[in-house]
Scaffold this active site. Structure first.
Site, PDB file in Angstrom:
ATOM      1  N   ASP A 140       0.978  -1.227   0.116  1.00  8.79           N
ATOM      2  CA  ASP A 140       0.022  -0.018   0.075  1.00  8.79           C
ATOM      3  C   ASP A 140       0.739   1.385   0.095  1.00  8.79           C
ATOM      4  O   ASP A 140       1.968   1.338   0.286  1.00  8.79           O
ATOM      5  CB  ASP A 140      -0.892   0.025   1.376  1.00  8.79           C
ATOM      6  CG  ASP A 140      -2.162   0.899   0.758  1.00  8.79           C
ATOM      7  OD1 ASP A 140      -2.033   2.118   0.718  1.00  8.79           O
ATOM      8  OD2 ASP A 140      -3.335   0.277   0.919  1.00  8.79           O
TER       9      ASP A 140
ATOM     10  N   GLN B 197     -17.504  -9.761  -0.694  1.00  7.67           N
ATOM     11  CA  GLN B 197     -17.599  -9.674   0.728  1.00  7.67           C
ATOM     12  C   GLN B 197     -18.351  -8.242   1.124  1.00  7.67           C
ATOM     13  O   GLN B 197     -18.399  -7.317   0.627  1.00  7.67           O
ATOM     14  CB  GLN B 197     -16.412  -9.782   1.228  1.00  7.67           C
ATOM     15  CG  GLN B 197     -15.401  -8.621   1.017  1.00  7.67           C
ATOM     16  CD  GLN B 197     -13.862  -8.806   1.779  1.00  7.67           C
ATOM     17  OE1 GLN B 197     -12.988  -7.842   1.775  1.00  7.67           O
ATOM     18  NE2 GLN B 197     -13.772 -10.062   1.839  1.00  7.67           N
TER      19      GLN B 197
ATOM     20  N   GLU C 192     -18.969  -5.453   4.237  1.00  6.83           N
ATOM     21  CA  GLU C 192     -18.374  -4.877   5.297  1.00  6.83           C
ATOM     22  C   GLU C 192     -19.026  -5.404   6.684  1.00  6.83           C
ATOM     23  O   GLU C 192     -20.336  -5.518   6.730  1.00  6.83           O
ATOM     24  CB  GLU C 192     -18.604  -3.205   5.353  1.00  6.83           C
ATOM     25  CG  GLU C 192     -17.553  -2.760   4.235  1.00  6.83           C
ATOM     26  CD  GLU C 192     -17.638  -1.296   4.089  1.00  6.83           C
ATOM     27  OE1 GLU C 192     -17.837  -0.443   5.346  1.00  6.83           O
ATOM     28  OE2 GLU C 192     -17.295  -0.707   2.971  1.00  6.83           O
TER      29      GLU C 192
ATOM     30  N   GLY D 139     -27.537   2.168   1.608  1.00 10.27           N
ATOM     31  CA  GLY D 139     -26.333   2.955   1.520  1.00 10.27           C
ATOM     32  C   GLY D 139     -24.861   2.405   1.621  1.00 10.27           C
ATOM     33  O   GLY D 139     -24.929   1.276   1.103  1.00 10.27           O
TER      34      GLY D 139
ATOM     35  N   CYS E 234     -20.438   0.726  -1.396  1.00 11.29           N
ATOM     36  CA  CYS E 234     -20.876  -0.073  -2.829  1.00 11.29           C
ATOM     37  C   CYS E 234     -21.832   0.052  -3.547  1.00 11.29           C
ATOM     38  O   CYS E 234     -21.936   0.435  -4.691  1.00 11.29           O
ATOM     39  CB  CYS E 234     -20.672  -1.418  -2.372  1.00 11.29           C
ATOM     40  SG  CYS E 234     -18.879  -1.888  -1.716  1.00 11.29           S
TER      41      CYS E 234
HETATM   42  N1  LIG Z   1     -15.619  -2.213   0.819  1.00 10.06           N
HETATM   43  C1  LIG Z   1     -16.129  -3.334   0.240  1.00 10.06           C
HETATM   44  O1  LIG Z   1     -16.599  -3.966   1.356  1.00 10.06           O
HETATM   45  C2  LIG Z   1     -15.813  -3.741  -1.064  1.00 10.06           C
HETATM   46  C3  LIG Z   1     -16.403  -5.208  -1.379  1.00 10.06           C
HETATM   47  C4  LIG Z   1     -16.168  -5.548  -2.661  1.00 10.06           C
HETATM   48  C5  LIG Z   1     -15.522  -4.960  -3.518  1.00 10.06           C
HETATM   49  N2  LIG Z   1     -15.029  -3.627  -3.430  1.00 10.06           N
HETATM   50  C6  LIG Z   1     -14.471  -2.806  -4.191  1.00 10.06           C
HETATM   51  O2  LIG Z   1     -12.838  -3.017  -3.974  1.00 10.06           O
HETATM   52  C7  LIG Z   1     -12.016  -2.022  -4.312  1.00 10.06           C
HETATM   53  C8  LIG Z   1     -11.378  -1.238  -3.070  1.00 10.06           C
HETATM   54  O3  LIG Z   1     -12.309  -1.155  -2.194  1.00 10.06           O
HETATM   55  P1  LIG Z   1     -11.996  -0.655  -0.629  1.00 10.06           P
HETATM   56  O4  LIG Z   1     -13.119  -0.404   0.152  1.00 10.06           O
HETATM   57  O5  LIG Z   1     -10.753  -1.968  -0.042  1.00 10.06           O
HETATM   58  O6  LIG Z   1     -10.992   0.604  -0.784  1.00 10.06           O
HETATM   59  P2  LIG Z   1     -10.385   1.306   0.246  1.00 10.06           P
HETATM   60  O7  LIG Z   1     -10.301   2.711  -0.208  1.00 10.06           O
HETATM   61  O8  LIG Z   1     -10.757   1.030   1.726  1.00 10.06           O
HETATM   62  O9  LIG Z   1      -8.684   0.807   0.219  1.00 10.06           O
HETATM   63  C9  LIG Z   1      -7.804   1.006  -1.119  1.00 10.06           C
HETATM   64  C10 LIG Z   1      -6.723   0.931  -0.656  1.00 10.06           C
HETATM   65  O10 LIG Z   1      -5.604   0.990  -1.923  1.00 10.06           O
HETATM   66  C11 LIG Z   1      -4.210   1.890  -1.635  1.00 10.06           C
HETATM   67  N3  LIG Z   1      -3.696   2.339  -2.651  1.00 10.06           N
HETATM   68  C12 LIG Z   1      -4.487   3.410  -3.490  1.00 10.06           C
HETATM   69  N4  LIG Z   1      -3.486   3.686  -4.406  1.00 10.06           N
HETATM   70  C13 LIG Z   1      -2.311   2.701  -4.210  1.00 10.06           C
HETATM   71  C14 LIG Z   1      -0.997   2.399  -5.234  1.00 10.06           C
HETATM   72  N5  LIG Z   1      -0.731   2.911  -6.362  1.00 10.06           N
HETATM   73  N6  LIG Z   1      -0.420   1.410  -4.611  1.00 10.06           N
HETATM   74  C15 LIG Z   1      -0.601   0.538  -3.736  1.00 10.06           C
HETATM   75  N7  LIG Z   1      -1.914   0.942  -2.902  1.00 10.06           N
HETATM   76  C16 LIG Z   1      -2.676   2.007  -3.177  1.00 10.06           C
HETATM   77  C17 LIG Z   1      -5.103   2.950  -0.755  1.00 10.06           C
HETATM   78  O11 LIG Z   1      -3.942   3.536   0.073  1.00 10.06           O
HETATM   79  C18 LIG Z   1      -5.946   2.232   0.333  1.00 10.06           C
HETATM   80  O12 LIG Z   1      -5.546   1.635   1.237  1.00 10.06           O
HETATM   81  C19 LIG Z   1     -13.183  -0.924  -4.889  1.00 10.06           C
HETATM   82  O13 LIG Z   1     -13.236  -1.099  -6.209  1.00 10.06           O
HETATM   83  C20 LIG Z   1     -14.542  -1.247  -4.236  1.00 10.06           C
HETATM   84  O14 LIG Z   1     -15.538  -1.168  -4.920  1.00 10.06           O
HETATM   85  C21 LIG Z   1     -15.287  -2.849  -2.117  1.00 10.06           C
HETATM   86  O1  LIG Z   2     -33.194  -5.985   3.053  1.00  9.02           O
HETATM   87  C1  LIG Z   2     -32.117  -5.280   3.400  1.00  9.02           C
HETATM   88  C2  LIG Z   2     -30.853  -5.370   3.201  1.00  9.02           C
HETATM   89  C3  LIG Z   2     -29.782  -4.174   3.068  1.00  9.02           C
HETATM   90  N1  LIG Z   2     -30.558  -2.889   3.341  1.00  9.02           N
HETATM   91  C4  LIG Z   2     -29.495  -1.987   3.118  1.00  9.02           C
HETATM   92  O2  LIG Z   2     -28.511  -2.022   2.110  1.00  9.02           O
HETATM   93  C5  LIG Z   2     -27.130  -1.327   2.415  1.00  9.02           C
HETATM   94  C6  LIG Z   2     -26.166  -2.298   1.838  1.00  9.02           C
HETATM   95  O3  LIG Z   2     -26.221  -3.440   2.907  1.00  9.02           O
HETATM   96  P1  LIG Z   2     -24.974  -4.814   2.526  1.00  9.02           P
HETATM   97  O4  LIG Z   2     -25.271  -5.313   1.464  1.00  9.02           O
HETATM   98  O5  LIG Z   2     -25.257  -5.748   3.730  1.00  9.02           O
HETATM   99  O6  LIG Z   2     -23.674  -4.061   2.803  1.00  9.02           O
HETATM  100  P2  LIG Z   2     -22.392  -3.793   2.077  1.00  9.02           P
HETATM  101  O7  LIG Z   2     -21.017  -4.066   3.126  1.00  9.02           O
HETATM  102  O8  LIG Z   2     -22.495  -2.391   1.246  1.00  9.02           O
HETATM  103  O9  LIG Z   2     -22.102  -5.098   0.934  1.00  9.02           O
HETATM  104  C7  LIG Z   2     -22.753  -4.693  -0.395  1.00  9.02           C
HETATM  105  O10 LIG Z   2     -21.681  -4.271  -1.281  1.00  9.02           O
HETATM  106  C8  LIG Z   2     -20.465  -4.876  -1.232  1.00  9.02           C
HETATM  107  C9  LIG Z   2     -19.541  -4.030  -2.088  1.00  9.02           C
HETATM  108  O11 LIG Z   2     -19.591  -4.242  -3.463  1.00  9.02           O
HETATM  109  C10 LIG Z   2     -20.579  -6.371  -1.863  1.00  9.02           C
HETATM  110  O12 LIG Z   2     -19.419  -6.871  -1.875  1.00  9.02           O
HETATM  111  C11 LIG Z   2     -21.577  -7.144  -0.933  1.00  9.02           C
HETATM  112  O13 LIG Z   2     -21.925  -8.332  -1.741  1.00  9.02           O
HETATM  113  C12 LIG Z   2     -22.965  -6.448  -0.844  1.00  9.02           C
HETATM  114  O14 LIG Z   2     -23.871  -6.836  -0.328  1.00  9.02           O
HETATM  115  C13 LIG Z   2     -27.144  -1.175   4.021  1.00  9.02           C
HETATM  116  O15 LIG Z   2     -27.553   0.437   4.004  1.00  9.02           O
HETATM  117  C14 LIG Z   2     -28.598  -1.833   4.503  1.00  9.02           C
HETATM  118  O16 LIG Z   2     -28.933  -1.110   5.487  1.00  9.02           O
HETATM  119  C15 LIG Z   2     -31.718  -2.728   3.386  1.00  9.02           C
HETATM  120  O17 LIG Z   2     -32.134  -1.718   3.431  1.00  9.02           O
HETATM  121  N2  LIG Z   2     -32.616  -3.947   3.476  1.00  9.02           N
END
Ligand SMILES: NC(=O)c1ccc[n+]([C@@H]2O[C@H](COP(=O)([O-])OP(=O)(O)OC[C@H]3O[C@@H](n4cnc5c(N)ncnc54)[C@H](O)[C@@H]3O)[C@@H](O)[C@H]2O)c1
Ligand SMILES: O=c1ccn([C@@H]2O[C@H](COP(=O)(O)OP(=O)(O)O[C@H]3O[C@H](CO)[C@@H](O)[C@H](O)[C@H]3O)[C@@H](O)[C@H]2O)c(=O)[nH]1
EC number: 1.1.1.22
Length: 432
Positions: A30, A156, A158, A267, A270
């Site tokens: 990172d 996954q 959060e 919200g 994602c």
């Molecule tokens: N947050 C989620 O639950 C979730 C779930 C599924 C997919 N995604 C996707 O995964 C991706 C990452 O999301 P996130 O929530 O982990 O983002 P994040 O902002 O939490 O983390 C991204 C990291 O990348 C680092 N970074 C930036 N530029 C860099 C570089 N050039 N070299 C090395 N590191 C660098 C940043 O410093 C940061 O720590 C996004 O495309 C998001 O849409 C997120």
């Molecule tokens: O019946 C429901 C289920 C969810 N929510 C809302 O929907 C939002 C998203 O919830 P959730 O999907 O549990 O959280 P995220 O961590 O944003 O996960 C979503 O977004 C991630 C990032 O892309 C994906 O990896 C996951 O599969 C996808 O579920 C939240 O505000 C919840 O309150 C509702 O209002 N009603």
């Protein structure tokens, strides 16, 4: 297997820690020194349940972290997990992915063979048309020969990221016919599949399809909640309990129970970003995705519907109003795109004196709204309030009872069906 993960955010940190725990030798890279230092010290770089144990157990052994890309050529496979934030028009900003791909390519120069897999959520074509050439050009490698490129979306959530990664519904492996890319991905995921007592479906597909599967997955779930909200709003108008309705329709296996909970809307980092991105991508090609646009507008208006229910009972101008819950969902301190933001804005526009409470997210919301009052407990927020709105379904709100007696006027408008209707309070459910 030697694996590197670029980006130690919500996705990268948990993916790196999980792969290390499964037995791979992982190096996480990172540009953020604090995040790298945390992992090196055996601490998680962010709040995610279960991540602390995994990082503590593997740091210094199978999990290392560094700001130096020179660690990458010693690995066989690199996952790119950097952020893909929204532009103003909803499209994604790919500049971070492109920069990371270039840095990765420079580090790989002179390497015999390597596999690069995009894990970030990106629009179809990004892996093949942007990332692959960026890495190949900087490395002096050839895609499909010594550079193997793939796309492996992450599903996954959060708050349950570790469990979701280690026990997924599916694994999607995208590679455009590159046998070595599929093989590297299988090698990475084999220990995960072997550790489970049930089969995990593995979908082998192209990179464009893999990219679209991720957006379609999130768009479907977000639209499912919006449809539940649309139906729920109709239920409310007819005095019908939307939860009785969705509990029943969810029993139809073609519909399914999850993601039918109506309320103040979706919200997080994602759903809003990804639905906006796929809408913008469709429009860029001249197609208007009407259903997805409607899913967004239904979501946008739920907070105002919540406040209009409060308006029916009290004119909040100059009155103290409690906002219970600030995180975008329970189990996280993340307030990105939380429905609490438009709710607080709407209350302030009405001239209310807002007092907010959240068990873990108040600190983050303070950055967004420094001028409102933050209470130390739900009881303190409710004391003397002329109304309360529930925005996040934290389980502790279900235990509130006598605390409502301390309100100046016990009006409770529940956006998440967490408080029970009872004697002594004026209760309005958003869709029930
Ligand atoms: N947050 C989620 O639950 C979730 C779930 C599924 C997919 N995604 C996707 O995964 C991706 C990452 O999301 P996130 O929530 O982990 O983002 P994040 O902002 O939490 O983390 C991204 C990291 O990348 C680092 N970074 C930036 N530029 C860099 C570089 N050039 N070299 C090395 N590191 C660098 C940043 O410093 C940061 O720590 C996004 O495309 C998001 O849409 C997120
Ligand atoms: O019946 C429901 C289920 C969810 N929510 C809302 O929907 C939002 C998203 O919830 P959730 O999907 O549990 O959280 P995220 O961590 O944003 O996960 C979503 O977004 C991630 C990032 O892309 C994906 O990896 C996951 O599969 C996808 O579920 C939240 O505000 C919840 O309150 C509702 O209002 N009603």
């Amino acid at each position: 297997m030697d694996v590197s993960v670029i980006g130690c955010g919500y996705v990268g940190a948990s993916v790196a820690a999980c792969f290390a725990d499964l037995g791979h030798d992982v190096v996480a890279v990172d540009v953020d020194e604090e995040r790298v230092e945390a992992i090196e010290d055996g601490r998680p770089p962010l709040h995610e349940p279960g991540l602390d144990e995994l990082v503590a157990a593997n740091a210094g052994e199978r999990l290392r972290a560094t700001t130096d890309y020179d660690a990458v050529p010693d690995t066989d496979l690199t996952f790119l997990a950097v952020q893909t934030p929204s532009n103003d028009d909803g499209s994604i900003d790919t500049s971070v992915v492109e920069a990371a791909a270039g840095m990765l390519g420079e580090a790989l120069a002179g390497t015999d063979e390597h596999a690069v897999v995009v894990k970030s959520t990106v629009i179809p074509g990004t892996t093949a048309d942007l990332v692959a050439p960026a890495v190949a050009d900087a490395a002096g490698m050839t895609v499909g020969e010594d550079l193997h490129v793939g796309m492996n979306p992450e599903f996954q959530r959060e708050g349950s990221a570790v469990g979701d990664f280690l026990d997924p519904d599916k694994i999607v492996l995208g590679a455009d016919g590159d046998v070595e890319a599929y093989a590297a991905l299988h090698e990475a995921y084999d220990p995960l599949r072997e550790a489970l007592d049930h089969e995990v479906p593995v979908v082998e597909t192209g990179t464009r399809e893999a990219e679209m599967i991720k957006y379609a997955n999130n768009a479907f779930l977000a639209a499912k909640v919006s449809l539940a909200n649309d139906l729920g709003n109709v239920c409310k108008e007819y005095g019908v309990d939307a939860y009785e309705v969705t509990d029943a329709i969810g029993l139809d296996h073609r519909i399914g129970a999850p993601f039918l909970r109506s309320g103040v809307g979706w919200g997080g980092s994602c759903f809003p970003k990804d639905v906006a991105a796929i809408i913008a991508a469709a429009r860029a090609k001249g197609y208007e995705p009407e259903l997805l646009a409607a899913a967004v507008s239904i979501n946008d208006r739920q907070p105002e519907r919540l406040l209009s229910l409060l308006d029916r009972h009290v004119d909040v101008a100059g009155e103290r109003v409690a906002v219970l819950g600030l995180a975008f969902k329970p189990g996280t301190d993340d307030v990105r795109n939380s429905r609490a933001v438009p709710t607080v804005e709407g209350l302030r526009e009405r001239g209310a004196e807002v007092v907010a409470y959240d068990p873990v997210a108040a600190g983050n919301m303070r950055e967004r709204f420094p001028g409102i009052e933050y209470a130390e407990s739900a009881a303190a927020a409710l004391e003397g309030a002329s109304g309360a709105v529930v925005v996040t379904d934290w389980p502790e709100f279900a235990d509130l009872d006598g605390e409502f007696d301390a309100m100046a006027d016990p009006i409770v408008v529940d956006g998440r069906r967490v408080v029970e209707r009872r004697e002594g309070i004026t209760y309005e459910g958003l869709t029930w």
